[in-house]
Design a protein around this motif. Structure first.
Motif, PDB file in Angstrom:
ATOM      1  N   PRO A 367      10.624  13.199  -5.662  1.00 38.19           N
ATOM      2  CA  PRO A 367      10.429  11.771  -5.983  1.00 38.19           C
ATOM      3  C   PRO A 367      11.255  10.839  -5.110  1.00 38.19           C
ATOM      4  CG  PRO A 367      10.614  13.065  -7.998  1.00 38.19           C
ATOM      5  CD  PRO A 367      10.907  14.005  -6.862  1.00 38.19           C
ATOM      6  N   ALA A 368      12.525  11.200  -4.844  1.00 36.02           N
ATOM      7  CA  ALA A 368      13.364  10.335  -4.010  1.00 36.02           C
ATOM      8  C   ALA A 368      12.839  10.282  -2.584  1.00 36.02           C
ATOM      9  CB  ALA A 368      14.808  10.828  -4.023  1.00 36.02           C
ATOM     10  N   GLU A 369      12.355  11.413  -2.076  1.00 32.56           N
ATOM     11  CA  GLU A 369      11.812  11.428  -0.722  1.00 32.56           C
ATOM     12  C   GLU A 369      10.538  10.603  -0.643  1.00 32.56           C
ATOM     13  OE1 GLU A 369      11.684  15.106   1.831  1.00 32.56           O
ATOM     14  OE2 GLU A 369       9.536  14.776   1.585  1.00 32.56           O
ATOM     15  N   LEU A 370       9.670  10.695  -1.663  1.00 29.50           N
ATOM     16  CA  LEU A 370       8.448   9.903  -1.667  1.00 29.50           C
ATOM     17  C   LEU A 370       8.770   8.416  -1.714  1.00 29.50           C
ATOM     18  CD1 LEU A 370       5.412   9.552  -1.800  1.00 29.50           C
ATOM     19  CD2 LEU A 370       5.535   9.914  -4.282  1.00 29.50           C
ATOM     20  N   ALA A 371       9.731   8.024  -2.539  1.00 25.94           N
ATOM     21  CA  ALA A 371      10.111   6.609  -2.621  1.00 25.94           C
ATOM     22  C   ALA A 371      10.626   6.118  -1.273  1.00 25.94           C
ATOM     23  CB  ALA A 371      11.170   6.408  -3.699  1.00 25.94           C
ATOM     24  N   GLY A 372      11.451   6.928  -0.602  1.00 18.03           N
ATOM     25  CA  GLY A 372      11.954   6.545   0.710  1.00 18.03           C
ATOM     26  C   GLY A 372      10.851   6.464   1.743  1.00 18.03           C
ATOM     27  N   LEU A 373       9.904   7.404   1.681  1.00 20.80           N
ATOM     28  CA  LEU A 373       8.785   7.408   2.622  1.00 20.80           C
ATOM     29  C   LEU A 373       7.918   6.161   2.430  1.00 20.80           C
ATOM     30  CD1 LEU A 373       6.972   8.735   4.739  1.00 20.80           C
ATOM     31  CD2 LEU A 373       5.954  10.113   2.908  1.00 20.80           C
ATOM     32  N   VAL A 374       7.604   5.831   1.187  1.00 19.64           N
ATOM     33  CA  VAL A 374       6.766   4.662   0.911  1.00 19.64           C
ATOM     34  C   VAL A 374       7.445   3.381   1.390  1.00 19.64           C
ATOM     35  CG1 VAL A 374       5.824   3.232  -0.948  1.00 19.64           C
ATOM     36  CG2 VAL A 374       5.480   5.708  -0.974  1.00 19.64           C
ATOM     37  N   ARG A 375       8.740   3.256   1.154  1.00 18.58           N
ATOM     38  CA  ARG A 375       9.447   2.046   1.565  1.00 18.58           C
ATOM     39  C   ARG A 375       9.565   1.961   3.090  1.00 18.58           C
ATOM     40  NH1 ARG A 375      12.264  -0.521  -2.541  1.00 18.58           N
ATOM     41  NH2 ARG A 375      14.100  -1.013  -1.298  1.00 18.58           N
ATOM     42  N   ALA A 376       9.709   3.115   3.747  1.00 16.52           N
ATOM     43  CA  ALA A 376       9.750   3.116   5.212  1.00 16.52           C
ATOM     44  C   ALA A 376       8.400   2.709   5.792  1.00 16.52           C
ATOM     45  CB  ALA A 376      10.163   4.490   5.723  1.00 16.52           C
ATOM     46  N   VAL A 377       7.321   3.238   5.210  1.00 17.09           N
ATOM     47  CA  VAL A 377       5.984   2.841   5.657  1.00 17.09           C
ATOM     48  C   VAL A 377       5.766   1.352   5.412  1.00 17.09           C
ATOM     49  CG1 VAL A 377       3.527   3.115   5.167  1.00 17.09           C
ATOM     50  CG2 VAL A 377       4.958   5.131   5.436  1.00 17.09           C
ATOM     51  N   ALA A 378       6.229   0.861   4.262  1.00 16.00           N
ATOM     52  CA  ALA A 378       6.077  -0.559   3.946  1.00 16.00           C
ATOM     53  C   ALA A 378       6.816  -1.434   4.945  1.00 16.00           C
ATOM     54  CB  ALA A 378       6.580  -0.827   2.526  1.00 16.00           C
ATOM     55  N   PHE A 379       8.023  -1.022   5.347  1.00 14.64           N
ATOM     56  CA  PHE A 379       8.755  -1.807   6.348  1.00 14.64           C
ATOM     57  C   PHE A 379       8.011  -1.827   7.671  1.00 14.64           C
ATOM     58  CE2 PHE A 379      11.593  -1.831  10.020  1.00 14.64           C
ATOM     59  CZ  PHE A 379      12.121  -3.119   9.892  1.00 14.64           C
ATOM     60  N   CYS A 380       7.512  -0.665   8.100  1.00 12.53           N
ATOM     61  CA  CYS A 380       6.802  -0.607   9.374  1.00 12.53           C
ATOM     62  C   CYS A 380       5.528  -1.450   9.333  1.00 12.53           C
ATOM     63  CB  CYS A 380       6.465   0.840   9.720  1.00 12.53           C
ATOM     64  SG  CYS A 380       7.910   1.856  10.118  1.00 12.53           S
TER      65      CYS A 380
END
Length: 452
Positions: A367-380
């Motif tokens: 879950p923590a990795e997915l949250a980080g991945l989603v937020r990184a994609v959102a920033f990009c």
């Protein structure tokens, strides 16, 4: 005896352009999330490119049971005719004239107005926010867009009017990012309310005639951000049908999006016949949530990631993306909010082993990795909307160099944003230079204009 106090409750205008939106608003009303109002009006907007060829949400089977949640049902298309509701917004000088016109047309008088809209940056939501400049705003998301960034920098005079974000909670454990830059609170519409609305609508649907254990194949909204291009979508459906056949399924119920062109369904029918699959097409466009409750299918699959997560999370049905939740080539895939829905579907639904095995388990993602991945994609996708995510995105990418994460980030995009993985380490100080980054932003803007 004192004179009676005037009724100070507002009139609430709720805008729906899809059957999913109407169902979510009905469920929110049942759950008490819409509050009290003098009158609750449903404003139906048919935003298809050619509205005359696509039924409006209130003309679809299954709408009648939703009708009693709203005092009146109004047509945005009728109010604007012959203007197109998807593209029109009033000029600033004309907005007061439109407010007087609509108050007279809809019998609003001088009542306070509150707006509940799906989007405030385009379409009917943007137009109504301009026409009623003092109206507080509630925004709702029907699918996975709640977890992505706001699609573009929103006028602060509009963004600060948004009080709440309503969403169906399709990705448990993820925090919505939409409108977070304005500190908007997010409220989840309970799954029990959503399912009850769908079950009630299901009783109004004609029998699709499909046998027990059939598979529901979802069509995508061809105009949604991140939608597959027609050629790629047709190939994806071909792979899905082949995978269903190889997995032992023989009966498929096609649930096309109301805006899907008719030739798409004919192509799927031809491919199913070639494989020996029996394809059932329900009479008329039916709300897919109601179809879930009517059929209780053995599997739900397709390219519509929000509807797939709804099948799994809300309706308790087996769902698979069948290999369709894969990164699209190029940085252009990040336009319109980026691949956030595909990222979430790939992490939470089975199908990652490929289309030949649509029941294969999903890749294991913490879950923590997915949250980080989603937020990184959102920033990009929207670096100017969420600049505070830069440091978090840099740390996430530096800590996750593996291909299963980096495949979601085109290297050219990482390079243009001076993020880890974009260029060799020795060039890092150069690309972090403010002057170089300004030049990169100008180059991206010129590229977007050229593509348009």
């Amino acid at each position: 005896m004192s004179a009676p106090r005037p009724n100070t409750s507002p009139v609430r205008l709720l805008v729906a352009s899809t059957p999913h939106g109407a169902a979510l608003l009905a469920a929110a009303a049942d759950a008490g999330l819409l509050g009290t109002a003098r009158e609750r009006l449903l404003l139906v907007a048919n935003t298809a490119p050619v509205p005359e060829t696509v039924p409006a949400p209130d003309a679809l089977p299954g709408f009648r049971p939703l009708r009693d949640r709203f005092g009146r049902v109004l047509s945005w298309n009728a109010a604007l005719a012959p203007l197109h509701p998807a593209a029109w917004t009033p000029r600033p000088d004309d907005a007061p004239l439109w407010e007087r016109q609509l108050r007279s047309l809809w019998g609003l008088g001088d009542a306070a107005v509150e707006l509940v809209v799906e989007r405030v940056e385009t379409g009917p939501g943007q137009a109504l926010a301009r026409i009623f400049p003092d109206a507080p705003l509630t925004v709702y998301a029907t699918g996975l867009s709640a977890y992505g960034p706001t699609p573009g920098r929103l006028d602060p005079l509009v963004g600060t009017r948004v009080r709440r974000l309503l969403h169906p909670g399709l990705a448990p454990g993820l925090r919505p990012l939409l409108l977070a830059e304005f500190g908007v609170a997010a409220d989840q519409v309970p799954g029990e309310a959503l399912r009850a609305v769908a079950a009630r609508a299901a009783r109004e649907l004609p029998d699709p005639g499909a046998p027990e254990g059939a598979v529901v194949l979802l069509g995508q909204d061809p105009h949604a951000p991140g939608a597959l291009p027609p050629g790629e979508e047709e190939r994806a459906y071909g792979r899905l049908l082949r995978g269903l056949w190889e997995a032992g399924h023989r009966a498929v119920v096609l649930a096309p999006h109301p805006a899907d062109p008719a030739h798409r369904a004919r192509g799927i029918a031809r491919r199913a016949a070639e494989l020996g699959l029996k394809l059932y097409e329900p009479q008329g466009a039916q709300p897919v949530e109601a179809l879930y409750e009517r059929l209780r299918p053995a599997l739900v699959t397709g390219c519509s990631f929000g509807a797939l997560l709804a099948a799994s999370t809300v309706h308790g049905l087996p769902a698979s993306h069948g290999g369709t939740a894969a990164p699209s080539a190029g940085a252009g895939a990040y336009e319109g909010g980026g691949p956030v829905p595909a990222v979430i579907a790939d992490a939470l639904l089975p199908g990652g082993a490929g289309p030949a095995d649509p029941t294969a388990p999903a890749d294991t993602t913490e879950p923590a990795e997915l949250a980080g991945l989603v937020r990184a994609v959102a920033f990009c996708a929207q670096p100017r909307v969420n600049p505070e995510l830069r440091g978090e995105t840099e740390r996430f990418l530096a800590a996750h160099p593996e291909e299963r994460v980096r495949r979601w980030f085109p290297r050219r995009l990482l390079a243009s944003l001076a993020l880890p993985g974009g260029l060799p380490a020795g060039l890092g100080p150069v690309v972090r230079s403010p002057a170089v980054r300004r030049a990169a932003r100008r180059a991206r803007a010129l590229g977007r204009r050229a593509r348009r």
